[in-house]
Design a protein around this motif. Sequence first.
Motif, PDB file in Angstrom:
ATOM      1  N   ARG A  88      47.363  41.527  47.012  1.00 41.92           N
ATOM      2  CA  ARG A  88      48.283  42.598  47.412  1.00 41.92           C
ATOM      3  C   ARG A  88      48.398  43.651  46.309  1.00 41.92           C
ATOM      4  O   ARG A  88      48.383  44.853  46.576  1.00 41.92           O
ATOM      5  CB  ARG A  88      49.658  42.025  47.749  1.00 41.92           C
ATOM      6  CG  ARG A  88      50.621  43.139  48.161  1.00 41.92           C
ATOM      7  CD  ARG A  88      51.973  42.631  48.598  1.00 41.92           C
ATOM      8  NE  ARG A  88      52.790  43.763  49.029  1.00 41.92           N
ATOM      9  CZ  ARG A  88      53.426  43.813  50.184  1.00 41.92           C
ATOM     10  NH1 ARG A  88      53.362  42.819  51.037  1.00 41.92           N
ATOM     11  NH2 ARG A  88      54.152  44.876  50.491  1.00 41.92           N
ATOM     12  N   ARG A  89      48.501  43.200  45.059  1.00 40.63           N
ATOM     13  CA  ARG A  89      48.577  44.155  43.948  1.00 40.63           C
ATOM     14  C   ARG A  89      47.315  45.012  43.878  1.00 40.63           C
ATOM     15  O   ARG A  89      47.377  46.216  43.598  1.00 40.63           O
ATOM     16  CB  ARG A  89      48.803  43.415  42.627  1.00 40.63           C
ATOM     17  CG  ARG A  89      50.218  42.857  42.462  1.00 40.63           C
ATOM     18  CD  ARG A  89      50.478  42.403  41.043  1.00 40.63           C
ATOM     19  NE  ARG A  89      49.605  41.312  40.637  1.00 40.63           N
ATOM     20  CZ  ARG A  89      49.881  40.018  40.836  1.00 40.63           C
ATOM     21  NH1 ARG A  89      51.013  39.672  41.439  1.00 40.63           N
ATOM     22  NH2 ARG A  89      49.041  39.082  40.432  1.00 40.63           N
ATOM     23  N   GLU A  92      47.557  47.602  46.579  1.00 46.14           N
ATOM     24  CA  GLU A  92      48.530  48.634  46.201  1.00 46.14           C
ATOM     25  C   GLU A  92      47.931  49.590  45.179  1.00 46.14           C
ATOM     26  O   GLU A  92      48.188  50.801  45.214  1.00 46.14           O
ATOM     27  CB  GLU A  92      49.801  47.973  45.661  1.00 46.14           C
ATOM     28  CG  GLU A  92      50.612  47.275  46.760  1.00 46.14           C
ATOM     29  CD  GLU A  92      51.742  46.425  46.215  1.00 46.14           C
ATOM     30  OE1 GLU A  92      51.709  46.110  44.997  1.00 46.14           O
ATOM     31  OE2 GLU A  92      52.647  46.056  46.985  1.00 46.14           O
ATOM     32  N   TRP A  95      45.637  51.917  47.058  1.00 49.24           N
ATOM     33  CA  TRP A  95      46.396  52.954  47.753  1.00 49.24           C
ATOM     34  C   TRP A  95      46.892  54.026  46.788  1.00 49.24           C
ATOM     35  O   TRP A  95      46.885  55.220  47.100  1.00 49.24           O
ATOM     36  CB  TRP A  95      47.567  52.339  48.513  1.00 49.24           C
ATOM     37  CG  TRP A  95      48.268  53.363  49.348  1.00 49.24           C
ATOM     38  CD1 TRP A  95      49.413  54.032  49.040  1.00 49.24           C
ATOM     39  CD2 TRP A  95      47.842  53.864  50.613  1.00 49.24           C
ATOM     40  NE1 TRP A  95      49.729  54.923  50.042  1.00 49.24           N
ATOM     41  CE2 TRP A  95      48.776  54.833  51.014  1.00 49.24           C
ATOM     42  CE3 TRP A  95      46.762  53.575  51.449  1.00 49.24           C
ATOM     43  CZ2 TRP A  95      48.664  55.528  52.214  1.00 49.24           C
ATOM     44  CZ3 TRP A  95      46.647  54.262  52.648  1.00 49.24           C
ATOM     45  CH2 TRP A  95      47.585  55.224  53.014  1.00 49.24           C
ATOM     46  N   GLN A  96      47.311  53.613  45.597  1.00 50.34           N
ATOM     47  CA  GLN A  96      47.805  54.577  44.626  1.00 50.34           C
ATOM     48  C   GLN A  96      46.715  55.559  44.204  1.00 50.34           C
ATOM     49  O   GLN A  96      47.010  56.698  43.835  1.00 50.34           O
ATOM     50  CB  GLN A  96      48.358  53.864  43.392  1.00 50.34           C
ATOM     51  CG  GLN A  96      49.739  53.256  43.604  1.00 50.34           C
ATOM     52  CD  GLN A  96      50.751  54.315  44.050  1.00 50.34           C
ATOM     53  OE1 GLN A  96      51.276  54.259  45.160  1.00 50.34           O
ATOM     54  NE2 GLN A  96      51.015  55.292  43.195  1.00 50.34           N
ATOM     55  N   GLN A 181      52.748  55.912  53.301  1.00 46.70           N
ATOM     56  CA  GLN A 181      52.846  54.916  52.239  1.00 46.70           C
ATOM     57  C   GLN A 181      53.733  53.754  52.680  1.00 46.70           C
ATOM     58  O   GLN A 181      53.420  52.579  52.416  1.00 46.70           O
ATOM     59  CB  GLN A 181      53.394  55.555  50.965  1.00 46.70           C
ATOM     60  CG  GLN A 181      53.535  54.546  49.828  1.00 46.70           C
ATOM     61  CD  GLN A 181      53.416  55.196  48.471  1.00 46.70           C
ATOM     62  OE1 GLN A 181      52.751  56.215  48.297  1.00 46.70           O
ATOM     63  NE2 GLN A 181      54.067  54.600  47.494  1.00 46.70           N
ATOM     64  N   GLU A 182      54.830  54.054  53.349  1.00 43.72           N
ATOM     65  CA  GLU A 182      55.716  53.002  53.858  1.00 43.72           C
ATOM     66  C   GLU A 182      54.987  52.180  54.923  1.00 43.72           C
ATOM     67  O   GLU A 182      55.138  50.950  54.986  1.00 43.72           O
ATOM     68  CB  GLU A 182      56.984  53.621  54.436  1.00 43.72           C
ATOM     69  CG  GLU A 182      58.007  52.602  54.915  1.00 43.72           C
ATOM     70  CD  GLU A 182      58.485  51.680  53.802  1.00 43.72           C
ATOM     71  OE1 GLU A 182      58.749  50.496  54.097  1.00 43.72           O
ATOM     72  OE2 GLU A 182      58.573  52.132  52.636  1.00 43.72           O
ATOM     73  N   ARG A 185      52.763  49.691  53.202  1.00 40.42           N
ATOM     74  CA  ARG A 185      53.516  48.516  52.737  1.00 40.42           C
ATOM     75  C   ARG A 185      53.809  47.569  53.900  1.00 40.42           C
ATOM     76  O   ARG A 185      53.723  46.343  53.749  1.00 40.42           O
ATOM     77  CB  ARG A 185      54.836  48.957  52.095  1.00 40.42           C
ATOM     78  CG  ARG A 185      54.690  49.728  50.804  1.00 40.42           C
ATOM     79  CD  ARG A 185      56.027  49.804  50.080  1.00 40.42           C
ATOM     80  NE  ARG A 185      55.995  50.797  49.015  1.00 40.42           N
ATOM     81  CZ  ARG A 185      56.489  52.027  49.118  1.00 40.42           C
ATOM     82  NH1 ARG A 185      57.062  52.424  50.259  1.00 40.42           N
ATOM     83  NH2 ARG A 185      56.423  52.864  48.102  1.00 40.42           N
ATOM     84  N   THR A 186      54.150  48.128  55.042  1.00 38.70           N
ATOM     85  CA  THR A 186      54.414  47.311  56.225  1.00 38.70           C
ATOM     86  C   THR A 186      53.153  46.573  56.656  1.00 38.70           C
ATOM     87  O   THR A 186      53.211  45.399  57.068  1.00 38.70           O
ATOM     88  CB  THR A 186      54.931  48.190  57.376  1.00 38.70           C
ATOM     89  OG1 THR A 186      56.122  48.857  56.957  1.00 38.70           O
ATOM     90  CG2 THR A 186      55.238  47.364  58.618  1.00 38.70           C
ATOM     91  N   LEU A 188      50.726  45.566  54.682  1.00 43.20           N
ATOM     92  CA  LEU A 188      50.533  44.444  53.756  1.00 43.20           C
ATOM     93  C   LEU A 188      51.529  43.323  54.036  1.00 43.20           C
ATOM     94  O   LEU A 188      51.173  42.136  53.936  1.00 43.20           O
ATOM     95  CB  LEU A 188      50.665  44.928  52.311  1.00 43.20           C
ATOM     96  CG  LEU A 188      49.616  45.934  51.830  1.00 43.20           C
ATOM     97  CD1 LEU A 188      49.848  46.282  50.360  1.00 43.20           C
ATOM     98  CD2 LEU A 188      48.200  45.403  52.022  1.00 43.20           C
ATOM     99  N   ASP A 189      52.767  43.681  54.383  1.00 42.81           N
ATOM    100  CA  ASP A 189      53.765  42.653  54.746  1.00 42.81           C
ATOM    101  C   ASP A 189      53.270  41.827  55.933  1.00 42.81           C
ATOM    102  O   ASP A 189      53.515  40.606  55.996  1.00 42.81           O
ATOM    103  CB  ASP A 189      55.096  43.314  55.114  1.00 42.81           C
ATOM    104  CG  ASP A 189      55.818  43.906  53.919  1.00 42.81           C
ATOM    105  OD1 ASP A 189      55.478  43.537  52.770  1.00 42.81           O
ATOM    106  OD2 ASP A 189      56.711  44.756  54.136  1.00 42.81           O
TER     107      ASP A 189
END
Length: 199
Positions: A88-89, A92, A95-96, A181-182, A185-186, A188-189
Motif C-alpha cells: 500500500r505504501r 501511495e 500516486w504521489q 486522490q480520495e 485511497r478508497t 486501496l481500502d
Amino acid sequence: MPRRPDPAKRRDLLERVREYVMRNGLADLSLRPLAKALGTSDRMLLYYFGTKERMVAEALGVYERRPFLRTRELLKTVGPPTDPAGLRRLMEEVWQQFSDPGVRAALPLYLEIMSASVLHPDRYGPVMHDVVTDWTALLTSVFHDLGMTQDHARAQATLLTGATLGLVITPLANGRWDETQEAFRTLLDSLEPGWHTTA
C-alpha cells in the motif's frame, strides 16, 4: 559501412523532442518546424528515429521522471514490499508521483499518444499495450513476492493497474485531483484486504 548514430546526440534529441511536444502537443506536429526548433533537419531526425511517430513515442518512453521508471528503480533500490501494508505504501508513493508538476503536465500528451497507438499501432507502435503490460508485469512480480500464486498475483495486478490508470485519466477531464486522490485511497481500502490472501 554507414556510420552508426551517436547515442549521446540521439539521447539529447529525444529530450528536446519531448520538451517541444509537451509545449506544442501532438495533433499539429510537423517534422520540419520541429527540426527547425531543435536546430537540426528533418532528414537528420529521420536518420536517428525512422519516423516522426516512433520518435515521439520513444521520447516519452525514456522520460526519466515517468512514474513507471521511478517505481522500478525504487524497487531495485529498496527491494519489493514484504507485506500488504508495504505494498500500500508503494502504491501511495506511485500516486504521489503524479503530483509532480512535470509529470502532471505530461499526462495529456501521454493520453494522446496512447490513444493514437490504439488507433494507429503501425505508426506509433504499441504504446498503450506497453504501458499496461509493463505495469501489470511489475505489480504481478510484487504480488507474487507476497506469496500469491502466479495466477492470483496477475489478477490482482491487472485490477490494480486498470483501476489506477482510470483514476489517473479522470482528472484530465474534470480537473478534480483532490477528489481523485480520495478515490484512490478508497480503492486501496477496498483492495488491501484481498492482498492478505496467498491462495
